[in-house]
Write a protein that holds these residues in place. Structure first.
Motif, short mmCIF file in Angstrom:
data_model
loop_
_atom_site.label_atom_id
_atom_site.label_comp_id
_atom_site.label_asym_id
_atom_site.label_seq_id
_atom_site.Cartn_x
_atom_site.Cartn_y
_atom_site.Cartn_z
N LYS A 3 -13.44 9.59 17.16
CA LYS A 3 -12.51 8.94 18.08
C LYS A 3 -11.45 8.17 17.32
CE LYS A 3 -15.51 7.74 21.98
NZ LYS A 3 -16.13 6.59 22.66
N LEU A 4 -11.69 8.00 16.04
CA LEU A 4 -10.89 7.08 15.24
C LEU A 4 -9.41 7.46 15.15
CD1 LEU A 4 -11.08 4.55 13.49
CD2 LEU A 4 -11.62 6.01 11.54
N LYS A 5 -8.56 6.46 15.48
CA LYS A 5 -7.11 6.67 15.42
C LYS A 5 -6.43 5.74 14.41
CE LYS A 5 -6.00 8.33 20.08
NZ LYS A 5 -6.95 7.73 21.05
N ASN A 6 -6.87 4.46 14.44
CA ASN A 6 -6.19 3.46 13.62
C ASN A 6 -7.16 2.68 12.75
OD1 ASN A 6 -3.56 3.59 15.13
ND2 ASN A 6 -4.90 2.83 16.77
N ILE A 7 -6.74 2.43 11.52
CA ILE A 7 -7.45 1.47 10.68
C ILE A 7 -6.47 0.37 10.31
CG2 ILE A 7 -8.56 1.09 8.43
CD1 ILE A 7 -9.84 3.76 8.64
N PHE A 8 -6.83 -0.86 10.66
CA PHE A 8 -6.00 -2.00 10.31
C PHE A 8 -6.66 -2.75 9.16
CE2 PHE A 8 -5.10 -1.26 14.81
CZ PHE A 8 -3.71 -1.16 14.76
N VAL A 9 -5.96 -2.83 8.06
CA VAL A 9 -6.49 -3.58 6.93
C VAL A 9 -5.86 -4.97 6.98
CG1 VAL A 9 -6.76 -3.69 4.43
CG2 VAL A 9 -6.66 -1.46 5.57
N PHE A 10 -6.69 -5.99 7.21
CA PHE A 10 -6.19 -7.36 7.34
C PHE A 10 -6.11 -8.03 5.97
CE2 PHE A 10 -6.97 -8.89 11.97
CZ PHE A 10 -6.39 -7.73 12.45
N PHE A 11 -4.92 -8.55 5.68
CA PHE A 11 -4.73 -9.37 4.48
C PHE A 11 -4.28 -10.75 4.90
CE2 PHE A 11 -3.42 -5.57 1.62
CZ PHE A 11 -4.73 -5.38 1.26
N ALA A 80 -18.97 4.64 12.51
CA ALA A 80 -18.13 3.88 13.44
C ALA A 80 -17.04 4.76 14.06
CB ALA A 80 -17.52 2.67 12.74
N ALA A 81 -16.59 5.77 13.31
CA ALA A 81 -15.51 6.65 13.78
C ALA A 81 -15.89 7.44 15.02
CB ALA A 81 -15.10 7.60 12.66
N HIS A 82 -17.21 7.58 15.26
CA HIS A 82 -17.64 8.31 16.46
C HIS A 82 -17.48 7.48 17.72
CE1 HIS A 82 -19.20 11.68 14.28
NE2 HIS A 82 -19.89 10.88 13.49
N GLU A 83 -17.49 6.16 17.55
CA GLU A 83 -17.52 5.29 18.72
C GLU A 83 -16.27 4.47 18.95
OE1 GLU A 83 -21.10 2.90 18.53
OE2 GLU A 83 -22.12 4.65 17.67
N HIS A 84 -15.44 4.33 17.95
CA HIS A 84 -14.31 3.41 18.07
C HIS A 84 -13.00 4.07 17.67
CE1 HIS A 84 -17.04 0.00 18.66
NE2 HIS A 84 -17.81 0.61 17.78
N SER A 85 -11.93 3.71 18.41
CA SER A 85 -10.64 4.29 18.05
C SER A 85 -9.87 3.39 17.08
CB SER A 85 -9.81 4.59 19.30
OG SER A 85 -9.58 3.40 20.00
N SER A 103 -8.69 5.56 0.26
CA SER A 103 -7.63 6.52 0.55
C SER A 103 -8.13 7.96 0.38
CB SER A 103 -6.43 6.32 -0.37
OG SER A 103 -5.85 5.10 -0.10
N GLN A 104 -8.84 8.15 -0.69
CA GLN A 104 -9.40 9.47 -0.99
C GLN A 104 -10.33 9.92 0.14
OE1 GLN A 104 -9.02 10.98 -4.19
NE2 GLN A 104 -10.06 12.81 -3.42
N PHE A 105 -11.23 9.02 0.52
CA PHE A 105 -12.19 9.29 1.59
C PHE A 105 -11.48 9.63 2.89
CE2 PHE A 105 -14.29 7.37 5.30
CZ PHE A 105 -15.45 8.11 5.36
N LEU A 106 -10.46 8.82 3.25
CA LEU A 106 -9.76 9.05 4.51
C LEU A 106 -8.99 10.36 4.49
CD1 LEU A 106 -8.47 5.44 5.33
CD2 LEU A 106 -10.39 6.64 6.39
N SER A 107 -8.39 10.70 3.37
CA SER A 107 -7.62 11.94 3.35
C SER A 107 -8.55 13.15 3.44
CB SER A 107 -6.69 12.01 2.13
OG SER A 107 -7.45 12.10 0.96
N LYS A 109 -11.69 13.10 5.04
CA LYS A 109 -12.45 13.16 6.30
C LYS A 109 -11.64 12.85 7.55
CE LYS A 109 -16.73 13.21 4.30
NZ LYS A 109 -18.05 13.65 4.69
N PHE A 110 -10.67 11.96 7.42
CA PHE A 110 -9.93 11.51 8.60
C PHE A 110 -8.43 11.52 8.31
CE2 PHE A 110 -14.06 9.27 8.66
CZ PHE A 110 -14.55 9.70 9.88
N SER A 111 -7.91 12.70 8.02
CA SER A 111 -6.52 12.75 7.54
C SER A 111 -5.51 12.37 8.62
CB SER A 111 -6.22 14.14 6.99
OG SER A 111 -6.51 15.10 7.98
N SER A 112 -5.91 12.40 9.91
CA SER A 112 -4.93 12.06 10.95
C SER A 112 -4.96 10.58 11.31
CB SER A 112 -5.19 12.90 12.20
OG SER A 112 -6.48 12.59 12.69
N VAL A 113 -5.90 9.83 10.73
CA VAL A 113 -6.01 8.40 11.05
C VAL A 113 -4.86 7.63 10.43
CG1 VAL A 113 -7.39 6.31 10.67
CG2 VAL A 113 -8.50 8.42 11.38
N LYS A 114 -4.28 6.73 11.23
CA LYS A 114 -3.16 5.93 10.75
C LYS A 114 -3.70 4.64 10.12
CE LYS A 114 1.17 4.08 12.32
NZ LYS A 114 1.34 2.96 13.22
#
Ligand SMILES: [Zn+2]
Length: 230
Positions: A3-11, A80-85, A103-107, A109-114
């Protein structure tokens, strides 16, 4: 299915209100927040192989290695990607090495995630002042946090005394000006490295003024990313 669409990295430096903003996103928008601390504790409690390794490292007074942290986090993300966008990462990645692994992992497994960096900015002087006015109840069972800043809604009713348990209010050692300056120096050195990495990789960095009230920052967050509260 993911379901995952967005990852927000908080700094944001200690005291910037990052934790409260994350809490609002979880409560009001249904985001989920990664906590490396609680993931570590869970692995330790369940005595997984990796948990035993972390326990040993922490007991030896060392930092958990990048490869171990990344392994735990990417495992958690896959679930978490199965349950949360929308997912908030706070405290991870902490180093350039961790950012590269993520970055490597996301590209893969989840290349469309922003991925988006949410950066809370505030001057060191303001933070030293803000944290210098933070006091906490000395009663171990209470530990409620107060602010001595004028017009703060977290001001104690009676100076020096806890509203709830009448315990004495004290300043944490970590919040003394010299300690805050040290913490900020450590924070900035990591932040610069990570911002450079994400900048070079074309990841959007959205800046927010952390001197604003956190409710105001949250409103701007909604607006900037096109979220609304139902
Ligand atoms: Zn108290």
């Amino acid at each position: 299915m993911s379901k995952l669409k967005n990852i927000f990295v908080f700094f944001g430096p200690p005291g910037s209100g990052k934790g409260t903003l994350a809490w609002l996103c979880v409560k009001r928008l249904g985001f989920v927040q990664l906590s490396t601390g609680s993931l570590f504790r869970r692995h330790i409690n369940e005595q997984t192989d990796i948990g035993k390794q972390i326990d040993f490292t922490i007991r030896s007074g060392k930092l958990v290695e990048d490869s171990v942290v990344s392994k735990i986090v990417t495992e958690w993300l896959e679930n978490a990607a199965h349950e949360h966008s929308s997912i908030i990462l706070d405290g991870y990645p902490r180093t350039k090495n961790q950012a590269e692994t993520l970055s490597q992992f996301l590209s893969e497994k989840f290349s469309s995630v922003k991925v988006c960096i949410v950066r809370l900015q505030i001057s060191d002087e303001k933070l030293v002042e803000r944290l210098g006015k933070r006091v906490v109840c000395a009663e171990k069972s209470c530990q409620k946090v107060y602010s001595l800043i004028e017009n703060s809604s977290h001001k104690p009713k009676q100076t020096g005394t806890c509203d709830i348990c009448v315990g004495k209010l004290i300043q944490r050692k970590d919040d003394a000006p010299e300690a805050v300056k040290k913490r900020l120096a450590v924070y900035h050195s990591h932040e610069n490295e990570l911002i450079d990495f994400y900048g070079e990789n074309g990841v959007t960095i959205e800046d927010f003024n952390a001197a604003d009230l956190v409710e105001r920052i949250f409103e701007k967050f909604l607006c900037r990313f096109g979220f609304s509260i139902r």
